[in-house]
Scaffold this motif. Structure first.
Motif, short mmCIF file in Angstrom:
data_model
loop_
_atom_site.label_atom_id
_atom_site.label_comp_id
_atom_site.label_asym_id
_atom_site.label_seq_id
_atom_site.Cartn_x
_atom_site.Cartn_y
_atom_site.Cartn_z
N GLY A 166 0.80 -1.21 0.00
CA GLY A 166 0.00 0.00 0.00
C GLY A 166 0.84 1.26 0.00
O GLY A 166 0.35 2.33 0.33
N GLY A 167 2.07 1.13 -0.29
CA GLY A 167 2.95 2.28 -0.22
C GLY A 167 3.44 2.49 1.21
O GLY A 167 2.99 1.85 2.15
N PHE A 168 4.38 3.38 1.36
CA PHE A 168 4.97 3.61 2.68
C PHE A 168 5.54 5.02 2.75
O PHE A 168 5.72 5.69 1.72
N THR A 169 5.81 5.44 3.98
CA THR A 169 6.29 6.81 4.20
C THR A 169 7.55 6.79 5.05
O THR A 169 7.58 6.16 6.11
N LEU A 170 8.57 7.46 4.57
CA LEU A 170 9.77 7.70 5.37
C LEU A 170 9.61 9.07 6.04
O LEU A 170 9.19 10.02 5.38
N VAL A 171 9.98 9.16 7.29
CA VAL A 171 9.84 10.45 7.96
C VAL A 171 10.94 10.61 9.01
O VAL A 171 11.39 9.64 9.61
N ALA A 172 11.38 11.83 9.19
CA ALA A 172 12.36 12.14 10.24
C ALA A 172 12.29 13.63 10.54
O ALA A 172 11.96 14.44 9.67
N LEU A 173 12.58 13.97 11.79
CA LEU A 173 12.76 15.37 12.14
C LEU A 173 14.25 15.67 11.97
O LEU A 173 15.09 14.88 12.41
N VAL A 174 14.56 16.79 11.36
CA VAL A 174 15.98 17.08 11.10
C VAL A 174 16.29 18.53 11.46
O VAL A 174 15.46 19.42 11.31
N LEU A 232 8.63 11.44 3.03
CA LEU A 232 8.55 11.00 1.64
C LEU A 232 7.56 9.84 1.57
O LEU A 232 7.78 8.79 2.18
N PHE A 233 6.44 10.08 0.86
CA PHE A 233 5.47 9.01 0.65
C PHE A 233 5.77 8.35 -0.69
O PHE A 233 5.88 9.02 -1.72
N VAL A 234 5.94 7.05 -0.65
CA VAL A 234 6.16 6.28 -1.87
C VAL A 234 4.88 5.53 -2.17
O VAL A 234 4.51 4.58 -1.45
N ASP A 235 4.17 5.98 -3.18
CA ASP A 235 2.88 5.40 -3.55
C ASP A 235 3.13 4.33 -4.60
O ASP A 235 3.23 4.61 -5.80
N ALA A 236 3.29 3.09 -4.13
CA ALA A 236 3.67 2.02 -5.04
C ALA A 236 2.59 1.75 -6.08
O ALA A 236 2.89 1.51 -7.25
N GLN A 237 1.35 1.81 -5.67
CA GLN A 237 0.25 1.50 -6.60
C GLN A 237 0.07 2.62 -7.62
O GLN A 237 -0.07 2.39 -8.81
N GLY A 238 0.08 3.85 -7.11
CA GLY A 238 -0.19 4.98 -7.99
C GLY A 238 1.03 5.51 -8.71
O GLY A 238 0.92 6.42 -9.53
N GLY A 239 2.20 4.97 -8.39
CA GLY A 239 3.41 5.45 -9.06
C GLY A 239 3.72 6.90 -8.73
O GLY A 239 4.04 7.71 -9.61
N ARG A 240 3.60 7.25 -7.47
CA ARG A 240 3.81 8.65 -7.06
C ARG A 240 4.85 8.74 -5.97
O ARG A 240 4.95 7.83 -5.13
N LEU A 241 5.60 9.82 -5.96
CA LEU A 241 6.42 10.17 -4.81
C LEU A 241 5.90 11.50 -4.27
O LEU A 241 5.65 12.42 -5.06
N ILE A 249 9.63 4.59 9.51
CA ILE A 249 8.98 4.22 8.25
C ILE A 249 7.60 3.67 8.61
O ILE A 249 7.47 2.82 9.50
N PHE A 250 6.60 4.21 7.96
CA PHE A 250 5.22 3.80 8.21
C PHE A 250 4.64 3.16 6.96
O PHE A 250 4.99 3.54 5.83
N GLU A 251 3.71 2.25 7.17
CA GLU A 251 2.98 1.72 6.02
C GLU A 251 1.91 2.75 5.64
O GLU A 251 1.25 3.33 6.50
N GLY A 252 1.74 2.97 4.35
CA GLY A 252 0.73 3.89 3.86
C GLY A 252 1.18 5.34 3.94
O GLY A 252 2.33 5.65 4.22
N GLU A 253 0.20 6.21 3.67
CA GLU A 253 0.49 7.65 3.67
C GLU A 253 0.00 8.25 4.99
O GLU A 253 -1.09 7.94 5.44
N LEU A 254 0.80 9.11 5.56
CA LEU A 254 0.45 9.70 6.84
C LEU A 254 -0.13 11.08 6.66
O LEU A 254 0.20 11.80 5.72
N ASP A 255 -0.97 11.45 7.58
CA ASP A 255 -1.51 12.80 7.59
C ASP A 255 -0.92 13.49 8.80
O ASP A 255 -1.30 13.21 9.94
N PHE A 256 0.01 14.37 8.58
CA PHE A 256 0.68 15.02 9.70
C PHE A 256 -0.15 16.20 10.17
O PHE A 256 -0.38 17.13 9.43
N THR A 257 -0.56 16.15 11.40
CA THR A 257 -1.35 17.26 11.92
C THR A 257 -0.64 17.92 13.08
O THR A 257 -1.09 18.91 13.59
#
Lengths: 106, 741
Positions: free
Chosen positions: B89-97, B166-175, B239-247
């Motif tokens: 379902g795609g995945f998201t890399l995230v870090a505070l920098v 960075l959301f990697v949308d494997a199904q939709g072919g999106r970054l 790293i999370f599965e899917g796309e995250l909504d950062f609030t």
């Protein structure tokens, strides 16, 4: 900022006699000014052997940048100190220092 | 010539223990020669005792094949097992920098998921979230056949916190790349969101990662030759599965979110291992000693001590020039013979292309035994603190401080070009932050004979003097004192320090204090001693940590909130700032330094006290003490003096003081509450060294010289001079078991 009085050749002679250690207050002000020059272009010595000779060089813009040799080579550190003193004197006062202009030894 | 260098796996060993020697022929020689020697004197200057080394008939002496060894410089985190992507379902890399050098004109890696090595056709598949050359958030995807790179095109600011995802949308072919400023009050930079269509099928990557032992890295790429290190802080990488909504600031902590990888840097603060909190087993190793216990994105000054609120200290500060272990292969090992005398030793390395190095190491007597009544304590932690120091030529103000032109000898020129030899505790990293670690696992080019008269090479003046007067001695070291405590000291009538015993752990000070309480005799043969607190950690043997604080003569000051050691949690900085000023134990403490010229001492009234008669036996009432020597005097470089307010015992005799120092000698910052005119040695009589003697209640005693330059005068006139005589008078009495009154 302290400004160097180009007529004070007596202080130049004092440095020539004794470049290290205790100096008169006025000579120390001159040395403080000269030795506090900015990083870029700051004079340093490159010693290639265990006991010399020494090549004069200047630092680059940043610490990791290479140094640039000026072409001056010295057999002793005393010679090097005197040469750099003259170079800085000329840059800061606009006047060239020549050995023959110095007052005689007391 | 520095065509060959080497190091041992540790600084010290005992008979029967094994030392590993690691050598690199930096000039490319195909072979080298190794020869073990006992070092007596390292000062080969024209007016000096000369280089003295006694050959040792060691089994390892001989010729060896040469090679140039590689080094992995810069800190990072790397997973220990292959990491498969959850692509469905795609995945998201995230870090505070918080970048500290975003504009360094090089790509920087924050979080990467890559094959470890390229395949036979040169393909190396991977996904990288980081910064591009301009310092803007960027992502790169490489499937081996093609590469796509996207950028926020808005450079991050140095020293400010951001969230990168960075959301990697494997199904939709999106970054989808997102750069969010976390400090809106300082929000010069608008948040940025970049989307990109990806033409290739992301699912193709999945199999490759499993089969090719891909790993996740933080702060570096896996490719050794172009590591693309990140300089700055990283917190809460995940790293999370899917796309995250950062609030909110930070990453979602809801249990409903499926974390695929998650590391929390506020746990196990000093350790080398990171446990994956996601449950997927992506445990990782920290490489090359980045700085821990640093403030994170949420810290607002609530506490200055990470142990009170570890949740605010969830960041690691990575540097492109951090180094723990150069990781060289062992060229030969030596099991120390059972009858090898305690001493300072070296391994002379030579090559036919003119290469020459002497790798020092220290041999203690067998554990629990003393083979002499005198122990010389080699300052191995101070040698580490200054190891491969660059600060002299990286700070233009050094010249006005030293009072002479800066000089780069062959070793300094070599180190200037070879950052992979690491930095000292006196240096700033390339991003400008102060270095907090130093390690023995590298050639330390300023801990060598035939180099500057400083620390190790100056300490050899004492060894040379002991040989010169025929005094038997054992050698013990800081690292062993830290490990073994008072047990290491208890068999000696007297312990003599080196010229500059500056860095000490709590365990070492405790050992000294116990020794003193039990009638031990201490000769403090130096200056600027017992000054900074350091710490160690069992996961990082051979390294020390230092957290420089508000006071002291120092080349940098750590940021607010970062002055407690990650290793053990003690407050860092001066011992003086922590109630254990050296004046209490040794009578004197650091007051001034100057490097242009050394001077001499004059006797004071206390030197004529009957209690001090043995010290001045054979020395005239009006004699200047130490107006000679290779530095021009016995009082010089760094000077200590008494101070009753800081703990100098009231019965201490102030025997002599130094005079006529130049105006490069200034009072140290910790001596001042405010700046005012007249702080130099010409105008202030506080800028001086003092000779101090006092007895302890248990029958022990202390003698302190208060000057680093003292030992440089010992050999003058073939050891026949008043510095040598005075030191010998003290040593003779200190070795006499008769208790002091």
């Amino acid at each position: 900022m302290y400004e160097i009085d180009p007529t004070r050749l007596d202080l130049v002679a004092e440095f020539r006699r004794k470049p290290f250690g205790r100096h008169s207050a006025e000579l120390q002000r001159i040395l403080n000014r000269m030795r506090s020059e900015p990083f870029e272009g700051h004079y340093v010595l490159l010693r290639d052997g265990r006991f010399g000779p020494w090549r004069l060089a200047q630092l680059g813009r940043r610490p990791q940048d290479p140094v640039t040799p000026t072409g001056h080579v010295f057999a002793s550190k005393l010679e090097a100190e005197w040469e750099v003193f003259k170079l800085r004197w000329q840059r800061l006062t606009g006047q060239e220092l020549r050995d023959r202009d110095l007052p005689p030894e007391p | 010539m520095l065509n060959i260098t080497g190091y041992t796996d540790r600084p010290s060993a005992r008979p029967g223990e094994r030392l590993d020697f690691k050598v690199s022929c930096e000039g490319g020689a195909q072979s080298f020669n190794a020869r073990i020697v006992r070092l007596i004197c390292g000062d080969d200057g024209p007016d000096s005792p000369g280089y003295k080394a006694q050959p040792i008939d060691a089994r390892v002496n001989g010729n060896y094949p040469g090679r140039k060894q590689a080094t992995d410089i810069g800190s990072y985190v790397v997973t220990k097992v292959p990491a498969e992507m959850p692509l469905a379902g795609g995945f998201t890399l995230v870090a505070l920098v918080m970048p500290t050098a975003p504009a360094k004109e090089a790509k920087q890696t924050v979080l990467a998921w890559q094959e470890a090595v390229a395949d036979a056709s040169g393909r190396q598949r991977g996904l990288v979230l980081g910064l591009d050359r301009s310092g803007a958030a960027a992502a790169e995807l490489n499937d081996g056949d093609g590469r796509i790179a996207i950028s926020s095109e808005t450079p991050l600011l140095a020293g400010r916190w951001y969230r990168l995802s960075l959301f990697v949308d494997a199904q939709g072919g999106r970054l989808v790349l997102c750069q969010t400023a976390l400090e809106p009050a300082f929000g010069e930079i608008a948040d940025r969101l970049v989307e990109a269509e990806v033409e290739f099928d992301l699912r193709d990557l999945a199999g490759a990662y499993v089969s090719a032992a891909a790993s996740v890295t933080l702060a570096a790429d896996r490719r050794r030759q172009s590591s693309l290190h990140f300089d700055g802080k990283i917190e809460a990488p995940a790293i999370f599965e899917g796309e995250l909504d950062f609030t909110a600031i930070g990453y979602p902590t809801s249990k409903k979110v499926n974390r695929y990888l998650s590391w929390d840097f506020s746990r196990d603060m000093g350790g080398r291992e990171l446990r994956d909190l996601s449950g997927h087993g992506h445990d990782a190793e920290i490489v090359n000693l980045p700085t821990r216990a640093v403030t994170g994105a949420h810290w607002r000054g609530e506490t200055l001590n990470w142990r009170e609120r570890p949740d605010l200290y969830g960041a690691i500060h990575f540097h492109c020039d951090d180094l723990y272990d150069m990781g060289w292969e062992t060229d030969f090992s030596w099991a120390l013979p059972a009858n090898l005398p305690s001493g300072v030793y070296g391994c002379e390395l030579t090559t036919t292309d003119g290469g020459e190095d002497v790798v020092p190491f220290f041999v203690l007597p067998p554990k629990g035994k003393a083979t002499a009544s005198l122990a010389f304590l080699a300052s191995t932690y101070t040698y580490l603190a200054y190891a491969n120091s660059h600060h002299g030529y990286e700070d233009a103000l050094s010249e006005v401080c030293y009072g002479s032109l800066l000089e780069l000898g062959p070793a300094e020129q070599f180190l200037k070009d070879r950052r992979d030899y690491g930095v000292s505790l006196y240096d700033r990293h390339r991003d400008g932050s102060g270095a907090c670690h130093s390690s023995w696992h590298r050639p330390i080019l300023n801990t060598r004979p035939k180099r500057a008269i400083w620390n190790f090479n100056a300490d050899l003046h004492i060894i040379d003097w002991l040989h010169g007067i025929g005094q038997p001695y054992d050698v013990i070291t800081d690292d062993r004192l830290h490990e073994e405590g008072y047990d290491l000291l208890k068999n000696y009538h007297c312990v003599m320090t080196g010229t500059h015993p500056e860095y000490h752990s709590t365990a070492m000070l405790d050992a000294f204090e116990t020794y003193q309480q039990k009638a031990g005799r201490i000769i403090y043969t130096g200056g600027n001693g017992f000054y900074w607190r350091i710490a160690t950690h069992a996961d990082w043997p051979g390294a020390i940590e230092l957290r420089r604080g508000e006071a002291g003569t120092r080349c940098y000051e750590l940021p607010p909130g970062e002055r407690f050691h990650a290793w053990g949690g003690e407050f860092g900085g001066l011992w003086r700032s922590q109630g254990r000023a050296p004046q209490k134990m040794l009578g004197v403490g650091f007051v001034t330094e100057g490097f242009d010229a050394s001077s001499y001492y004059v006797r004071l009234a206390d030197s004529f006290d009957p209690r001090a008669r043995f010290i001045f036996s054979g020395i005239g009432d009006d004699e200047r003490i130490g107006d000679f020597g290779i530095l021009g005097g016995a009082a010089g470089l760094e000077l200590d003096a008494s101070d009753p307010e800081l703990g100098t015992p009231r019965h201490a005799l102030i025997l002599a003081r130094s005079v006529e120092h130049s105006n490069t000698f200034l009072l140290t910052p910790e001596e001042l509450l405010a700046g005012f005119p007249g702080l130099d040695a010409i105008e202030s009589d506080r800028c001086r060294a003092e000779l101090v003697f006092f007895e302890t209640r248990s029958g022990g005693a202390v003698f302190a010289t208060g000057s680093i330059a003292w030992a440089s005068a010992l050999a003058h006139n073939h050891y026949d001079n008043n510095v040598s005589r005075l030191t010998r008078n003290v040593l003779k009495r200190f070795l006499d078991p008769e208790p002091f009154a």
